[in-house]
Design a protein around this motif. Sequence first.
Motif, PDB file in Angstrom:
ATOM      1  N   ILE A  70       0.825  -1.206   0.000  1.00 55.66           N
ATOM      2  CA  ILE A  70       0.000   0.000   0.000  1.00 55.66           C
ATOM      3  C   ILE A  70       0.860   1.259   0.000  1.00 55.66           C
ATOM      4  CG2 ILE A  70      -1.650   1.349   1.373  1.00 55.66           C
ATOM      5  CD1 ILE A  70      -2.965  -1.223   2.201  1.00 55.66           C
ATOM      6  N   SER A  71       2.064   1.172   0.573  1.00 56.92           N
ATOM      7  CA  SER A  71       2.939   2.349   0.626  1.00 56.92           C
ATOM      8  C   SER A  71       3.327   2.825  -0.761  1.00 56.92           C
ATOM      9  CB  SER A  71       4.203   2.038   1.421  1.00 56.92           C
ATOM     10  OG  SER A  71       5.096   1.236   0.664  1.00 56.92           O
ATOM     11  N   GLN A  72       3.308   1.906  -1.744  1.00 60.56           N
ATOM     12  CA  GLN A  72       3.682   2.214  -3.123  1.00 60.56           C
ATOM     13  C   GLN A  72       5.122   2.710  -3.218  1.00 60.56           C
ATOM     14  OE1 GLN A  72       0.395   5.034  -3.809  1.00 60.56           O
ATOM     15  NE2 GLN A  72      -0.429   3.593  -5.295  1.00 60.56           N
ATOM     16  N   ARG A  73       5.940   2.283  -2.295  1.00 65.54           N
ATOM     17  CA  ARG A  73       7.318   2.780  -2.242  1.00 65.54           C
ATOM     18  C   ARG A  73       8.278   1.657  -1.861  1.00 65.54           C
ATOM     19  NH1 ARG A  73      10.023   7.475  -1.989  1.00 65.54           N
ATOM     20  NH2 ARG A  73      11.948   7.520  -0.764  1.00 65.54           N
ATOM     21  N   ILE A  74       9.427   1.608  -2.519  1.00 62.68           N
ATOM     22  CA  ILE A  74      10.463   0.636  -2.189  1.00 62.68           C
ATOM     23  C   ILE A  74      11.014   0.914  -0.791  1.00 62.68           C
ATOM     24  CG2 ILE A  74      12.793  -0.171  -2.759  1.00 62.68           C
ATOM     25  CD1 ILE A  74      10.723  -1.177  -4.705  1.00 62.68           C
ATOM     26  N   ASP A  75      11.183  -0.151  -0.017  1.00 61.66           N
ATOM     27  CA  ASP A  75      11.799  -0.060   1.300  1.00 61.66           C
ATOM     28  C   ASP A  75      13.142  -0.774   1.224  1.00 61.66           C
ATOM     29  OD1 ASP A  75      12.600  -0.120   3.924  1.00 61.66           O
ATOM     30  OD2 ASP A  75      10.781  -1.072   4.708  1.00 61.66           O
ATOM     31  N   VAL A  76      14.214  -0.007   1.242  1.00 57.15           N
ATOM     32  CA  VAL A  76      15.542  -0.612   1.077  1.00 57.15           C
ATOM     33  C   VAL A  76      15.912  -1.490   2.259  1.00 57.15           C
ATOM     34  CG1 VAL A  76      16.380   1.231  -0.424  1.00 57.15           C
ATOM     35  CG2 VAL A  76      16.649   1.442   2.056  1.00 57.15           C
ATOM     36  N   ASN A  77      15.202  -1.353   3.370  1.00 56.28           N
ATOM     37  CA  ASN A  77      15.472  -2.191   4.547  1.00 56.28           C
ATOM     38  C   ASN A  77      14.604  -3.438   4.597  1.00 56.28           C
ATOM     39  OD1 ASN A  77      17.407  -0.348   5.697  1.00 56.28           O
ATOM     40  ND2 ASN A  77      15.671   0.974   6.278  1.00 56.28           N
ATOM     41  N   ASP A  78      13.710  -3.580   3.654  1.00 60.05           N
ATOM     42  CA  ASP A  78      12.848  -4.755   3.619  1.00 60.05           C
ATOM     43  C   ASP A  78      13.652  -5.967   3.142  1.00 60.05           C
ATOM     44  OD1 ASP A  78       9.616  -5.313   3.500  1.00 60.05           O
ATOM     45  OD2 ASP A  78      10.731  -6.626   2.145  1.00 60.05           O
ATOM     46  N   PRO A  79      13.400  -7.151   3.701  1.00 60.58           N
ATOM     47  CA  PRO A  79      14.175  -8.332   3.296  1.00 60.58           C
ATOM     48  C   PRO A  79      13.891  -8.800   1.872  1.00 60.58           C
ATOM     49  CG  PRO A  79      12.428  -8.946   4.835  1.00 60.58           C
ATOM     50  CD  PRO A  79      12.497  -7.452   4.831  1.00 60.58           C
ATOM     51  N   GLN A  80      12.776  -8.398   1.313  1.00 66.66           N
ATOM     52  CA  GLN A  80      12.477  -8.801  -0.063  1.00 66.66           C
ATOM     53  C   GLN A  80      13.436  -8.118  -1.038  1.00 66.66           C
ATOM     54  OE1 GLN A  80       8.216  -9.126  -1.336  1.00 66.66           O
ATOM     55  NE2 GLN A  80       7.854  -7.960   0.549  1.00 66.66           N
ATOM     56  N   PRO A  81      13.865  -8.823  -2.078  1.00 62.06           N
ATOM     57  CA  PRO A  81      14.693  -8.179  -3.110  1.00 62.06           C
ATOM     58  C   PRO A  81      13.957  -6.996  -3.740  1.00 62.06           C
ATOM     59  CG  PRO A  81      14.678 -10.572  -3.372  1.00 62.06           C
ATOM     60  CD  PRO A  81      13.638 -10.255  -2.342  1.00 62.06           C
ATOM     61  N   ILE A  82      14.709  -6.044  -4.231  1.00 62.12           N
ATOM     62  CA  ILE A  82      14.133  -4.840  -4.821  1.00 62.12           C
ATOM     63  C   ILE A  82      13.199  -5.185  -5.977  1.00 62.12           C
ATOM     64  CG2 ILE A  82      14.649  -2.732  -6.104  1.00 62.12           C
ATOM     65  CD1 ILE A  82      15.282  -2.552  -3.144  1.00 62.12           C
ATOM     66  N   ILE A  83      13.615  -6.126  -6.824  1.00 59.70           N
ATOM     67  CA  ILE A  83      12.778  -6.513  -7.959  1.00 59.70           C
ATOM     68  C   ILE A  83      11.439  -7.044  -7.478  1.00 59.70           C
ATOM     69  CG2 ILE A  83      12.508  -8.178  -9.839  1.00 59.70           C
ATOM     70  CD1 ILE A  83      15.443  -7.935 -10.417  1.00 59.70           C
ATOM     71  N   SER A  84      11.465  -7.884  -6.461  1.00 58.84           N
ATOM     72  CA  SER A  84      10.218  -8.437  -5.930  1.00 58.84           C
ATOM     73  C   SER A  84       9.324  -7.341  -5.381  1.00 58.84           C
ATOM     74  CB  SER A  84      10.517  -9.463  -4.832  1.00 58.84           C
ATOM     75  OG  SER A  84      11.226 -10.571  -5.355  1.00 58.84           O
ATOM     76  N   GLN A  85       9.910  -6.437  -4.610  1.00 60.26           N
ATOM     77  CA  GLN A  85       9.118  -5.330  -4.070  1.00 60.26           C
ATOM     78  C   GLN A  85       8.475  -4.520  -5.199  1.00 60.26           C
ATOM     79  OE1 GLN A  85      10.652  -2.814  -0.875  1.00 60.26           O
ATOM     80  NE2 GLN A  85      12.394  -4.198  -0.671  1.00 60.26           N
ATOM     81  N   ALA A  86       9.276  -4.160  -6.175  1.00 59.61           N
ATOM     82  CA  ALA A  86       8.803  -3.283  -7.243  1.00 59.61           C
ATOM     83  C   ALA A  86       7.663  -3.923  -8.028  1.00 59.61           C
ATOM     84  CB  ALA A  86       9.957  -2.927  -8.177  1.00 59.61           C
ATOM     85  N   LEU A  87       7.833  -5.169  -8.402  1.00 58.79           N
ATOM     86  CA  LEU A  87       6.812  -5.833  -9.212  1.00 58.79           C
ATOM     87  C   LEU A  87       5.542  -6.089  -8.401  1.00 58.79           C
ATOM     88  CD1 LEU A  87       9.006  -8.354 -11.244  1.00 58.79           C
ATOM     89  CD2 LEU A  87       7.883  -6.280 -12.092  1.00 58.79           C
ATOM     90  N   ARG A  88       5.700  -6.461  -7.151  1.00 57.68           N
ATOM     91  CA  ARG A  88       4.526  -6.733  -6.311  1.00 57.68           C
ATOM     92  C   ARG A  88       3.766  -5.435  -6.006  1.00 57.68           C
ATOM     93  NH1 ARG A  88       3.805 -11.131  -3.306  1.00 57.68           N
ATOM     94  NH2 ARG A  88       3.549 -10.000  -1.343  1.00 57.68           N
ATOM     95  N   ILE A  89       4.497  -4.356  -5.729  1.00 61.11           N
ATOM     96  CA  ILE A  89       3.851  -3.065  -5.484  1.00 61.11           C
ATOM     97  C   ILE A  89       3.079  -2.627  -6.724  1.00 61.11           C
ATOM     98  CG2 ILE A  89       4.324  -0.594  -5.191  1.00 61.11           C
ATOM     99  CD1 ILE A  89       6.632  -1.433  -3.295  1.00 61.11           C
ATOM    100  N   ALA A  90       3.709  -2.759  -7.889  1.00 63.31           N
ATOM    101  CA  ALA A  90       3.082  -2.302  -9.131  1.00 63.31           C
ATOM    102  C   ALA A  90       1.815  -3.089  -9.446  1.00 63.31           C
ATOM    103  CB  ALA A  90       4.078  -2.408 -10.282  1.00 63.31           C
ATOM    104  N   VAL A  91       1.888  -4.400  -9.372  1.00 61.20           N
ATOM    105  CA  VAL A  91       0.725  -5.207  -9.741  1.00 61.20           C
ATOM    106  C   VAL A  91      -0.403  -5.048  -8.727  1.00 61.20           C
ATOM    107  CG1 VAL A  91       1.291  -7.405  -8.592  1.00 61.20           C
ATOM    108  CG2 VAL A  91       0.085  -7.409 -10.793  1.00 61.20           C
TER     109      VAL A  91
END
Length: 225
Positions: free
Chosen positions: A11-32
């Motif tokens: 819901i934040s619609q923003r990458i969290d660099v401290n999140d354990p998920q890889p950046i690619i995973s965060q980005a694609l999941r946030i977008a979809v």
Amino acid sequence: MPANLDEALLISQRIDVNDPQPIISQALRIAVYDECKAYEAYVRIIEKFGLVQPFVHIKESEARHYQALIFLLQKYNVEVPVNDWHLKIEAPNSFVEACELGVASEIQNIAMYDNLLTHVQEADIRDVFYQLQAHSYNNHLPAFRNCILNHYSTANDVQGFNQEQVMEKIGEYQMILEDMLNGNMDETKLTNLFSKLNLSMLSGAALGAAGVAFFNDYMNKKDKE
């Protein structure tokens, strides 16, 4: 990751660099997840108000956006987030409020891709993100702005608005968008924008809460990168 924390990230619609998920995973999941929100919102509006434009056309466009992102999630072996928006979204009270919410949603969508693109390096993902962002900016946002303008221009002093006030109202959205993309968004402007909208579309005022949190972070993005 616990479901509630994952939802907060989406819901934040923003990458969290401290999140354990890889950046690619965060980005694609946030977008979809965001494209699912838009699709389900426009489905609810069509269910309430009928086969009205621009919602029918944009709903079909959102479906294509979803498919483009699903292809990337499958390619990069990223888990698709659960689409639970049908449980959260309610149609607004009037058609013009639906159009105003469309404007707000597209502004958020444009800003979301702006943030995701600062973190993603993969060429194919960037290409899709740029394409979807361009659709929102060049097609969806103008369609919803025109929807609002047409509503007020075809009525006589609707809700106390005259033509000059309507044009000022439409222009305000564009100024907010330009400020946001230039990194000049502040909480006061955001609050003023959302205070003029019917936020019942998302239960628990999720849109307003997420919007404030998102733009507060977005405003400081250069300091965090």
